[in-house]
Scaffold this motif. Sequence first.
Motif, PDB file in Angstrom:
ATOM      1  N   THR A  29       0.825  -1.209   0.000  1.00  0.00           N
ATOM      2  CA  THR A  29       0.000   0.000   0.000  1.00  0.00           C
ATOM      3  C   THR A  29       0.857   1.256   0.000  1.00  0.00           C
ATOM      4  O   THR A  29       0.379   2.333  -0.354  1.00  0.00           O
ATOM      5  CB  THR A  29      -0.933   0.063   1.230  1.00  0.00           C
ATOM      6  OG1 THR A  29      -0.145   0.238   2.412  1.00  0.00           O
ATOM      7  CG2 THR A  29      -1.818  -1.161   1.340  1.00  0.00           C
ATOM      8  N   GLN A 107      -3.514   9.485  -0.870  1.00  0.00           N
ATOM      9  CA  GLN A 107      -3.031   8.112  -1.035  1.00  0.00           C
ATOM     10  C   GLN A 107      -3.658   7.178  -0.002  1.00  0.00           C
ATOM     11  O   GLN A 107      -4.000   6.039  -0.313  1.00  0.00           O
ATOM     12  CB  GLN A 107      -1.509   8.057  -0.944  1.00  0.00           C
ATOM     13  CG  GLN A 107      -0.961   6.681  -1.258  1.00  0.00           C
ATOM     14  CD  GLN A 107       0.556   6.602  -1.179  1.00  0.00           C
ATOM     15  OE1 GLN A 107       1.235   7.556  -0.833  1.00  0.00           O
ATOM     16  NE2 GLN A 107       1.084   5.435  -1.501  1.00  0.00           N
ATOM     17  N   SER A 108      -3.833   7.637   1.233  1.00  0.00           N
ATOM     18  CA  SER A 108      -4.421   6.766   2.255  1.00  0.00           C
ATOM     19  C   SER A 108      -5.866   6.413   1.896  1.00  0.00           C
ATOM     20  O   SER A 108      -6.302   5.287   2.121  1.00  0.00           O
ATOM     21  CB  SER A 108      -4.340   7.400   3.642  1.00  0.00           C
ATOM     22  OG  SER A 108      -5.243   8.478   3.783  1.00  0.00           O
ATOM     23  N   GLN A 110      -7.066   6.142  -1.158  1.00  0.00           N
ATOM     24  CA  GLN A 110      -6.986   5.190  -2.267  1.00  0.00           C
ATOM     25  C   GLN A 110      -6.497   3.819  -1.824  1.00  0.00           C
ATOM     26  O   GLN A 110      -6.902   2.805  -2.378  1.00  0.00           O
ATOM     27  CB  GLN A 110      -6.058   5.728  -3.365  1.00  0.00           C
ATOM     28  CG  GLN A 110      -6.589   6.958  -4.037  1.00  0.00           C
ATOM     29  CD  GLN A 110      -5.615   7.547  -5.031  1.00  0.00           C
ATOM     30  OE1 GLN A 110      -4.563   6.983  -5.303  1.00  0.00           O
ATOM     31  NE2 GLN A 110      -5.953   8.700  -5.558  1.00  0.00           N
ATOM     32  N   GLN A 111      -5.626   3.768  -0.828  1.00  0.00           N
ATOM     33  CA  GLN A 111      -5.019   2.510  -0.399  1.00  0.00           C
ATOM     34  C   GLN A 111      -5.753   1.830   0.747  1.00  0.00           C
ATOM     35  O   GLN A 111      -5.320   0.787   1.228  1.00  0.00           O
ATOM     36  CB  GLN A 111      -3.555   2.742   0.006  1.00  0.00           C
ATOM     37  CG  GLN A 111      -2.666   3.218  -1.124  1.00  0.00           C
ATOM     38  CD  GLN A 111      -2.634   2.236  -2.286  1.00  0.00           C
ATOM     39  OE1 GLN A 111      -2.690   1.021  -2.102  1.00  0.00           O
ATOM     40  NE2 GLN A 111      -2.543   2.754  -3.492  1.00  0.00           N
ATOM     41  N   LYS A 126      -8.337   4.720  -8.817  1.00  0.00           N
ATOM     42  CA  LYS A 126      -8.046   3.304  -9.075  1.00  0.00           C
ATOM     43  C   LYS A 126      -9.177   2.616  -9.841  1.00  0.00           C
ATOM     44  O   LYS A 126      -9.648   1.554  -9.463  1.00  0.00           O
ATOM     45  CB  LYS A 126      -7.744   2.561  -7.771  1.00  0.00           C
ATOM     46  CG  LYS A 126      -6.485   3.019  -7.076  1.00  0.00           C
ATOM     47  CD  LYS A 126      -6.303   2.398  -5.713  1.00  0.00           C
ATOM     48  CE  LYS A 126      -5.968   0.942  -5.771  1.00  0.00           C
ATOM     49  NZ  LYS A 126      -5.647   0.381  -4.450  1.00  0.00           N
TER      50      LYS A 126
END
Length: 143
Positions: A29, A107-108, A110-111, A126
């Motif tokens: 991740t 990013q967090s 999305q991950q 994504k």
Amino acid sequence: MNNHVVSSNTFLTISTYLTGYSEVELLGTGMLETYFNVFLEKFSPETLHYFFAEVDEILLESAGDEDQINAAIAARLIPDSAYDGIAKNIILVWYTGNWGSDVISTQSYQQGLMWDTAEAHPPGAKQPGYGSWANLPIRIPTK
């Protein structure tokens, strides 16, 4: 307080037990250091010290017995009164990418593990790709 070192390695190890994802999956991740730093910021050094010392003790006592490790985590780390809720917050951060109601970063979001767990993608990121709508969704068997 002894000289126990709070490390991202121990954070990663306990994260695998709390999330059910492997170290490779969590490392994939790209969020390990970000999340670890959030915990360093949000909790007192003393609370983190005692939490990670308890994690190390659980792992040492259990000698690799997964059932014993999981039982010890449930009894000693998960209760609301245990270490200001660090264990529950580790789960929430990995799954949602949020701290409370605040998104930690783009990013967090999305991950977040919730997307992989649901076999979905985060809205606005994504995307599954052109033509993916032609594939049937996963069906959950009913009784």
